[in-house]
Design a protein around this motif. Structure first.
Motif, PDB file in Angstrom:
ATOM      1  N   SER A  55       0.843  -1.206   0.000  1.00 44.50           N
ATOM      2  CA  SER A  55       0.000   0.000   0.000  1.00 44.50           C
ATOM      3  C   SER A  55       0.874   1.249   0.000  1.00 44.50           C
ATOM      4  N   ASP A  56       2.015   1.202   0.704  1.00 41.31           N
ATOM      5  CA  ASP A  56       2.944   2.338   0.696  1.00 41.31           C
ATOM      6  C   ASP A  56       3.534   2.548  -0.693  1.00 41.31           C
ATOM      7  N   VAL A  57       3.858   1.436  -1.367  1.00 44.72           N
ATOM      8  CA  VAL A  57       4.409   1.534  -2.724  1.00 44.72           C
ATOM      9  C   VAL A  57       3.398   2.193  -3.658  1.00 44.72           C
ATOM     10  N   ALA A  58       2.130   1.782  -3.524  1.00 46.39           N
ATOM     11  CA  ALA A  58       1.090   2.391  -4.356  1.00 46.39           C
ATOM     12  C   ALA A  58       0.976   3.884  -4.065  1.00 46.39           C
ATOM     13  N   GLY A  59       1.094   4.259  -2.769  1.00 43.18           N
ATOM     14  CA  GLY A  59       1.044   5.666  -2.411  1.00 43.18           C
ATOM     15  C   GLY A  59       2.212   6.438  -2.975  1.00 43.18           C
ATOM     16  N   PHE A  60       3.410   5.860  -2.920  1.00 40.29           N
ATOM     17  CA  PHE A  60       4.595   6.555  -3.429  1.00 40.29           C
ATOM     18  C   PHE A  60       4.542   6.711  -4.949  1.00 40.29           C
ATOM     19  N   LYS A  61       3.853   5.798  -5.638  1.00 42.50           N
ATOM     20  CA  LYS A  61       3.685   5.972  -7.078  1.00 42.50           C
ATOM     21  C   LYS A  61       2.864   7.219  -7.368  1.00 42.50           C
ATOM     22  N   ARG A  62       1.805   7.415  -6.565  1.00 48.96           N
ATOM     23  CA  ARG A  62       0.983   8.627  -6.731  1.00 48.96           C
ATOM     24  C   ARG A  62       1.791   9.873  -6.367  1.00 48.96           C
ATOM     25  N   ILE A 146       1.514  27.012  -3.582  1.00 51.41           N
ATOM     26  CA  ILE A 146       0.912  25.698  -3.803  1.00 51.41           C
ATOM     27  C   ILE A 146       1.650  24.657  -2.961  1.00 51.41           C
ATOM     28  N   ASN A 147       0.932  23.612  -2.601  1.00 46.82           N
ATOM     29  CA  ASN A 147       1.520  22.495  -1.864  1.00 46.82           C
ATOM     30  C   ASN A 147       1.724  21.328  -2.820  1.00 46.82           C
ATOM     31  N   VAL A 148       2.939  20.846  -2.907  1.00 42.22           N
ATOM     32  CA  VAL A 148       3.260  19.685  -3.737  1.00 42.22           C
ATOM     33  C   VAL A 148       3.423  18.483  -2.811  1.00 42.22           C
ATOM     34  N   LEU A 149       2.570  17.466  -2.984  1.00 44.61           N
ATOM     35  CA  LEU A 149       2.651  16.265  -2.146  1.00 44.61           C
ATOM     36  C   LEU A 149       4.018  15.626  -2.329  1.00 44.61           C
ATOM     37  N   ALA A 150       4.750  15.465  -1.218  1.00 42.69           N
ATOM     38  CA  ALA A 150       6.142  15.040  -1.320  1.00 42.69           C
ATOM     39  C   ALA A 150       6.413  13.680  -0.691  1.00 42.69           C
ATOM     40  N   SER A 151       5.612  13.259   0.306  1.00 47.27           N
ATOM     41  CA  SER A 151       5.927  12.007   0.985  1.00 47.27           C
ATOM     42  C   SER A 151       4.751  11.578   1.844  1.00 47.27           C
ATOM     43  N   VAL A 160      -0.466   7.123   9.478  1.00 47.78           N
ATOM     44  CA  VAL A 160       0.184   7.625   8.272  1.00 47.78           C
ATOM     45  C   VAL A 160      -0.184   9.094   8.071  1.00 47.78           C
ATOM     46  N   THR A 161       0.823   9.926   7.808  1.00 46.90           N
ATOM     47  CA  THR A 161       0.613  11.342   7.525  1.00 46.90           C
ATOM     48  C   THR A 161       1.320  11.704   6.226  1.00 46.90           C
ATOM     49  N   SER A 162       0.875  12.773   5.615  1.00 45.58           N
ATOM     50  CA  SER A 162       1.494  13.232   4.366  1.00 45.58           C
ATOM     51  C   SER A 162       2.359  14.462   4.640  1.00 45.58           C
ATOM     52  N   THR A 163       3.361  14.653   3.787  1.00 44.30           N
ATOM     53  CA  THR A 163       4.260  15.804   3.872  1.00 44.30           C
ATOM     54  C   THR A 163       4.246  16.540   2.541  1.00 44.30           C
TER      55      THR A 163
END
Length: 433
Positions: A55-62, A146-151, A160-163
């Protein structure tokens, strides 16, 4: 003891054959799927870990897609800012040429107007998928970048949180600002100081609230009745010691803040605008000067004394007055080299505009480099996660192939043993002959 009712050997051979067939089926499943842990029943703990990592790999692809989009957006903005810098440099060349008296300043002004229009065209065209990074005149909260999803970050407790990477817009527009002369919240003194015999004072703006659409005006009120130290009228932009809102709205040094700016930005802009004003009016900076010092202003004078003083105050007109935010290059509209004084004023202001464009391009360059670095990291991290998942669940095909051959032999032997065990009671017939 031999029995025709209970064949222990056959039962043992049958159990062995069942175990061999079960292992053979599992091994054939590994070969067909390539995994030694394909379902939760194969190894529940390993399967659960692998699914979380997948699931993390799928998230990192996005995230990689988001970083690519952000990188493209910033690349367009950086190229736009660099082009504006080149155009402003050309304008400076025209302004320098206008310093000569024996030139056609009208034609030079026409060239400057054309270059100014091109600056506006570049700013308006520098967008990617509708995202304009060279325009920032909205009073909406958080519209200044703008915010660019980075991690995505997984904590030890499983949460799980986004950066995000925040990229600020760098306005290079040429539109004019406006400040409302009535209505809204007017503050006659956000911060103040008086030049006297000390001839220097710092005006601290760090405690001032800065928000998009709020205007800040620099009030100057000199006192020298006999003009002995300085010409009093030159250093008064208000009728009384307290500036009115109408006077603030029409002040020569007034700035409407944009979203994301701080007291440091306001101080820098007021100082920059005062430098242009000095050049336009032909004033002596030794008599009175304003420079930025971080989140405040340093005001100096070489002529004030105990009685001949200059009071300096920063007034504000709140965003609720519906002020209009202008472009950071709005001073381009005021460049007029058709007269000598205009040419002198233009020469004083153009370097500040070029610095603004250079700073904008540099800011985008830094942001783009950071996004590229993060993109490379995410790509490497995704590959590492995939490798880790493979180590957990993938089958060792060499080992599995050898095991398959061994189990096939065991299956044949188990079938043979079963046949022998089933034939054992036949030997009892000889006892009855």
């Amino acid at each position: 003891m031999s029995s025709i009712l209970t064949n222990t050997g056959a039962m043992t051979a049958l159990q062995t054959l069942k175990m061999v067939n079960r292992d053979l089926g599992a091994t054939q499943g590994m070969i067909s799927t390539g995994k030694r842990v394909a379902t939760a029943k194969d190894n529940a703990a390993v399967w659960a870990i692998s699914k979380a990592m997948e699931s993390d790999v799928a998230g990192f692809k996005r995230i990689s897609d988001s970083l690519s989009l952000g990188q493209a957006t910033i690349d367009v903005a950086r190229n736009g800012a660099e082009t504006v810098t080149d155009l402003l440099t050309q304008i400076k060349g025209k302004i320098v040429a206008s310093q000569e008296e024996n030139v056609d300043r009208t034609k030079i002004q026409a060239d400057i107007d054309a270059l100014r229009d091109q600056v506006s065209a570049v700013v308006n065209a520098s967008q990617f998928n509708g995202q304009y990074m060279l325009q920032n005149t909205s009073t909406d909260a958080n519209s200044g970048g703008i915010n660019v999803l980075a991690s995505i970050d997984r904590a030890s407790d499983g949460s799980v949180t986004s950066t995000d990477i925040r990229v600020a817009k760098q306005d290079l527009g040429t539109g004019a600002q406006s400040v409302s002369a009535t209505g809204g919240t007017f503050t006659a003194s956000e911060a103040t100081g008086t030049l006297n015999a000390t001839q220097s004072v710092n005006i601290d703006l760090s405690g001032v609230t800065v928000e998009a659409g709020k205007a800040f005006a620099l009030q100057i009120f000199g006192t020298d009745a006999d003009d002995s130290s300085f010409t009093q009228a030159d250093y008064r932009n208000s009728a009384a010691a307290a500036m009115t809102q109408a006077e603030a709205a029409g002040a020569s040094v007034v700035y409407v803040a944009r979203d994301g700016e701080t007291a440091e930005d306001v101080a820098g802009k007021l100082a920059e605008m005062y430098a242009t004003y000095v050049a336009e009016q032909g004033l002596d900076t030794n008599d009175f000067n304003v420079t930025a010092n971080g989140s405040g202003l340093t005001v100096t004078s070489g002529v004030t004394n105990a009685t001949d003083t200059i009071a300096v105050t920063v007034a504000s007109v709140g965003a609720d007055a519906n002020n209009t935010i202008g472009g950071r290059l709005q001073a381009l509209a005021d460049i007029d080299v058709t007269t000598q004084s205009g040419a002198d004023s233009a020469l004083a202001s153009i370097d500040g505009l070029i610095d603004t464009a250079i700073d904008s391009a540099a800011a985008f360059g830094s942001a783009q480099m950071r996004i590229e670095t993060q993109s490379d990291f995410v790509t490497g991290l995704t590959d590492a996660l995939k490798s880790g998942i493979g180590t957990l669940v993938d089958a060792d095909m060499e080992e599995t192939s050898a095991r398959l051959q061994a189990l096939q032999v065991q299956q044949q032997l188990a079938v043979q043993a079963m046949s022998i065990a089933n034939n054992a009671p036949q030997s009892l017939l000889s006892l009855f002959r």
